[in-house]
Scaffold this motif. Sequence first.
Motif, PDB file in Angstrom:
ATOM      1  N   SER A 274       0.935  -1.524   0.046  1.00  0.00           N
ATOM      2  CA  SER A 274      -0.131   0.069   0.406  1.00  0.00           C
ATOM      3  C   SER A 274       0.680   1.136   0.085  1.00  0.00           C
ATOM      4  N   LEU A 275       1.019   2.484  -0.367  1.00  0.00           N
ATOM      5  CA  LEU A 275       1.188   3.610  -0.795  1.00  0.00           C
ATOM      6  C   LEU A 275       0.582   4.391   0.278  1.00  0.00           C
ATOM      7  N   ASP A 276      -0.670   4.140   1.365  1.00  0.00           N
ATOM      8  CA  ASP A 276      -1.147   5.289   2.027  1.00  0.00           C
ATOM      9  C   ASP A 276      -0.925   5.806   2.636  1.00  0.00           C
ATOM     10  N   HIS A 277       0.470   5.454   3.157  1.00  0.00           N
ATOM     11  CA  HIS A 277       1.457   6.342   4.800  1.00  0.00           C
ATOM     12  C   HIS A 277       2.849   6.545   4.175  1.00  0.00           C
ATOM     13  N   CYS A 278       2.992   6.669   2.058  1.00  0.00           N
ATOM     14  CA  CYS A 278       4.434   6.869   1.769  1.00  0.00           C
ATOM     15  C   CYS A 278       4.157   8.343   1.726  1.00  0.00           C
ATOM     16  N   ARG A 279       4.921   8.997   3.165  1.00  0.00           N
ATOM     17  CA  ARG A 279       5.794  10.395   2.888  1.00  0.00           C
ATOM     18  C   ARG A 279       6.736  10.969   1.671  1.00  0.00           C
ATOM     19  N   ARG A 280       7.564  10.117   1.095  1.00  0.00           N
ATOM     20  CA  ARG A 280       9.122  10.177   1.256  1.00  0.00           C
ATOM     21  C   ARG A 280       8.915  10.260  -0.482  1.00  0.00           C
ATOM     22  N   GLU A 281       9.628  11.091  -1.917  1.00  0.00           N
ATOM     23  CA  GLU A 281       9.473  10.338  -3.173  1.00  0.00           C
ATOM     24  C   GLU A 281      10.796   9.791  -2.911  1.00  0.00           C
ATOM     25  N   VAL A 282      12.077   9.450  -2.111  1.00  0.00           N
ATOM     26  CA  VAL A 282      12.494   8.370  -2.309  1.00  0.00           C
ATOM     27  C   VAL A 282      12.040   7.224  -2.073  1.00  0.00           C
TER      28      VAL A 282
END
Length: 341
Positions: free
Chosen positions: A215-223
Amino acid sequence: MFAFLLVAAIAVALFAAYNFFHYVLFLLVSRPRDASLIGRELNEFEQRQLVEWAPRADDFLKHDDEQRTYDDVFGTYRDENANYSTCIFPRAAFSRPYEAQLLLLQVKDGMRLLDLGCGSGAAAYYLASRRNIEIVGVTNSPVQADIIRRKFARLGGRGRVIVTDFDSLDLPNESFDGIYSLESIGYTKNLDAWLERCWRMLRPGGRLLILTPGSLDHCRREVDYKSVTAFFDNWRYNFVGANLLVYKLRRLGFAPIRYRRLPFWAWGLTWNFLQHLVLWKYRLKMRTFVELEKIIWRTSKVFVFGNPYNTVLATKPAAMSAEAAEPGQIAEPDAKGLAAE
């Protein structure tokens, strides 16, 4: 003698603890929580993945960026007893794996189910062996289809398999009591159309069950986003998480919607996942898993080890108004209605 008994006692305790761990996961998955507080908005990376990570039309039958097909990868070693799902949750580590799905779909005699991405038919055969039901399995692999046909033959004709890309599936409206997708939704090239098709094919009161890793719902950084893109580049599988699914399902009119997210540190310890990890890395030598340590090293550990395995269960309302009969026609609930959920 004492040393032997001590070692035996430790082994028994570890075995019991590991099975208790599996049972806790089984209880969590088979009792998903209300989804009214998630799926209200998408973050930047969830919005981007719908464009940048969407599998292309020419990915049909491709398994990875080495241009191998699913049959190239899986056809030579899978047998009738194998399952393709990386993390299913049986009551105990070495028991029958699809008990939670039987409970979640509320499978009863006389029902008709659709398995989207049926693999070798492990789930379909288990469900049909427990209840007197009819199952239609969909796969794009002729090798998988041959395996599942042999299984269905033992069910007295209560199952059939369709070999097609499930994005081109065209079956009658309201023809299934339940639809499930176990780690296959990430292959769709048009998520909205896929979900709308499920809505159309479900009978009122029918259930849609989706299991999906990542999941990407808690992705916060471009890296982090760029780092985990390596998985999609190699495997062409989109990380469709619970937040994104609930967001889409709510707008179609599904209600109630329930979900469960288990973090990677938990579902990655299950016996089934460990078997698959060894298989991917050392037998299939899939690039993303051969380089797994490198990917984890350059990615936020909070993002990696907290990344969830998602279970989403949505019900098509048994009674709908005329204006709500078509997908996408359900109005967002007001504050009072949300509180009531």
